[in-house]
Design a protein around this motif. Structure first.
Motif, PDB file in Angstrom:
ATOM      1  N   CYS A   1       6.160  -3.428   8.057  1.00 37.33           N
ATOM      2  CA  CYS A   1       7.275  -4.314   8.152  1.00 37.33           C
ATOM      3  C   CYS A   1       8.654  -3.501   8.433  1.00 37.33           C
ATOM      4  CB  CYS A   1       7.513  -5.016   6.658  1.00 37.33           C
ATOM      5  SG  CYS A   1       8.876  -6.119   6.587  1.00 37.33           S
ATOM      6  N   SER A   2       9.185  -4.288   9.647  1.00 44.99           N
ATOM      7  CA  SER A   2      10.440  -3.609   9.681  1.00 44.99           C
ATOM      8  C   SER A   2      11.735  -3.756   9.112  1.00 44.99           C
ATOM      9  CB  SER A   2      10.746  -3.899  11.388  1.00 44.99           C
ATOM     10  OG  SER A   2      11.391  -5.261  11.428  1.00 44.99           O
TER      11      SER A   2
ATOM     12  N   GLU B   1       9.259   8.014  10.552  1.00 45.32           N
ATOM     13  CA  GLU B   1       9.393   7.842  11.786  1.00 45.32           C
ATOM     14  C   GLU B   1       8.032   7.502  12.346  1.00 45.32           C
ATOM     15  OE1 GLU B   1      11.038  10.112  15.790  1.00 45.32           O
ATOM     16  OE2 GLU B   1      10.814  11.177  13.870  1.00 45.32           O
ATOM     17  N   ASN B   2       6.931   8.072  12.121  1.00 47.12           N
ATOM     18  CA  ASN B   2       5.550   7.965  12.592  1.00 47.12           C
ATOM     19  C   ASN B   2       5.203   6.199  12.307  1.00 47.12           C
ATOM     20  OD1 ASN B   2       5.541  10.290  13.851  1.00 47.12           O
ATOM     21  ND2 ASN B   2       4.542  11.210  12.127  1.00 47.12           N
ATOM     22  N   LEU B   3       5.408   6.146  10.964  1.00 51.04           N
ATOM     23  CA  LEU B   3       5.007   4.502  10.561  1.00 51.04           C
ATOM     24  C   LEU B   3       5.948   3.492  11.109  1.00 51.04           C
ATOM     25  CD1 LEU B   3       4.868   5.147   6.832  1.00 51.04           C
ATOM     26  CD2 LEU B   3       3.032   4.773   8.379  1.00 51.04           C
TER      27      LEU B   3
ATOM     28  N   ARG C   1       9.524   2.090   1.178  1.00 53.51           N
ATOM     29  CA  ARG C   1      10.633   1.663   0.181  1.00 53.51           C
ATOM     30  C   ARG C   1      11.354   2.871  -0.551  1.00 53.51           C
ATOM     31  NH1 ARG C   1       8.023  -3.561  -3.275  1.00 53.51           N
ATOM     32  NH2 ARG C   1       7.543  -4.627  -1.546  1.00 53.51           N
ATOM     33  N   GLN C   2      10.548   3.913  -0.524  1.00 57.02           N
ATOM     34  CA  GLN C   2      11.291   5.244  -1.011  1.00 57.02           C
ATOM     35  C   GLN C   2      12.559   5.352   0.116  1.00 57.02           C
ATOM     36  OE1 GLN C   2      11.061   6.719  -3.906  1.00 57.02           O
ATOM     37  NE2 GLN C   2       9.694   5.283  -4.629  1.00 57.02           N
TER      38      GLN C   2
ATOM     39  N   ASP D   1       0.770  -1.183   0.199  1.00 56.20           N
ATOM     40  CA  ASP D   1      -0.013   0.071   0.039  1.00 56.20           C
ATOM     41  C   ASP D   1       0.937   1.295   0.001  1.00 56.20           C
ATOM     42  OD1 ASP D   1       0.927  -0.200   2.652  1.00 56.20           O
ATOM     43  OD2 ASP D   1      -1.001  -0.115   3.692  1.00 56.20           O
ATOM     44  N   GLU D   2      -0.029   2.350   0.143  1.00 54.15           N
ATOM     45  CA  GLU D   2       0.990   3.587   0.115  1.00 54.15           C
ATOM     46  C   GLU D   2       1.960   3.836   1.420  1.00 54.15           C
ATOM     47  OE1 GLU D   2      -2.374   6.384   0.520  1.00 54.15           O
ATOM     48  OE2 GLU D   2      -3.029   5.844  -1.402  1.00 54.15           O
ATOM     49  N   GLN D   3       1.663   3.294   2.435  1.00 54.15           N
ATOM     50  CA  GLN D   3       2.810   3.242   3.659  1.00 54.15           C
ATOM     51  C   GLN D   3       3.961   2.442   3.289  1.00 54.15           C
ATOM     52  OE1 GLN D   3       0.399   1.627   6.874  1.00 54.15           O
ATOM     53  NE2 GLN D   3      -0.637   3.477   7.265  1.00 54.15           N
TER      54      GLN D   3
END
Length: 123
Positions: free
Chosen positions: A114-115, A105-107, A70-71, A63-65
């Motif tokens: 996924c870490s 950071e918030n995510l 990934r960016q 998804d967008e998160q």
């Protein structure tokens, strides 16, 4: 003065004789279209018998998160991402004063993503 022909030049022309390539291989063939000779040669055309087993849309899996993370993984401004978690890389970037995005950071601190980095287990 009349110029005489150079005998060395005439010998070179005889040694390196130029030929026209009217037909390669010594035979002359009429060229036919590959698609006319073999109707299945253009497999990507409309109505072909080729079945695709993969998903053409690669964004189906995340998804967008995950795209934002990934960016972050691909951005080399924050150092290499191999061999460490995304949170460890974020903390290292913060300690070095690189100011990573607050959204990342918030995510990561929310714990619902996924870490591991994008390349974990692929390289």
């Amino acid at each position: 003065m009349a110029s005489k022909s150079n005998p060395k030049a005439e010998n070179m022309k005889g040694f390196y004789r130029q030929r026209k390539n009217s037909s390669i291989g010594g035979t002359s063939k009429t060229k036919t279209s590959q698609s006319a000779a073999h109707p299945k040669a253009t497999a990507a055309s409309f109505g072909s018998d080729v079945i695709s087993h993969g998903s053409p849309d690669l964004k189906v899996d995340y998804d967008e998160q995950e795209e934002l993370l990934r960016q972050f993984d691909m951005n080399m401004a924050y150092g290499p991402c191999l061999g460490m978690t995304r949170l460890a890389r974020l903390e290292r970037a913060c300690s070095l004063g690189m100011n990573p995005p607050k959204e990342v950071e918030n995510l990561l601190k929310g714990g619902k993503v996924c870490s591991e980095c994008l390349w974990d287990g692929r390289i």
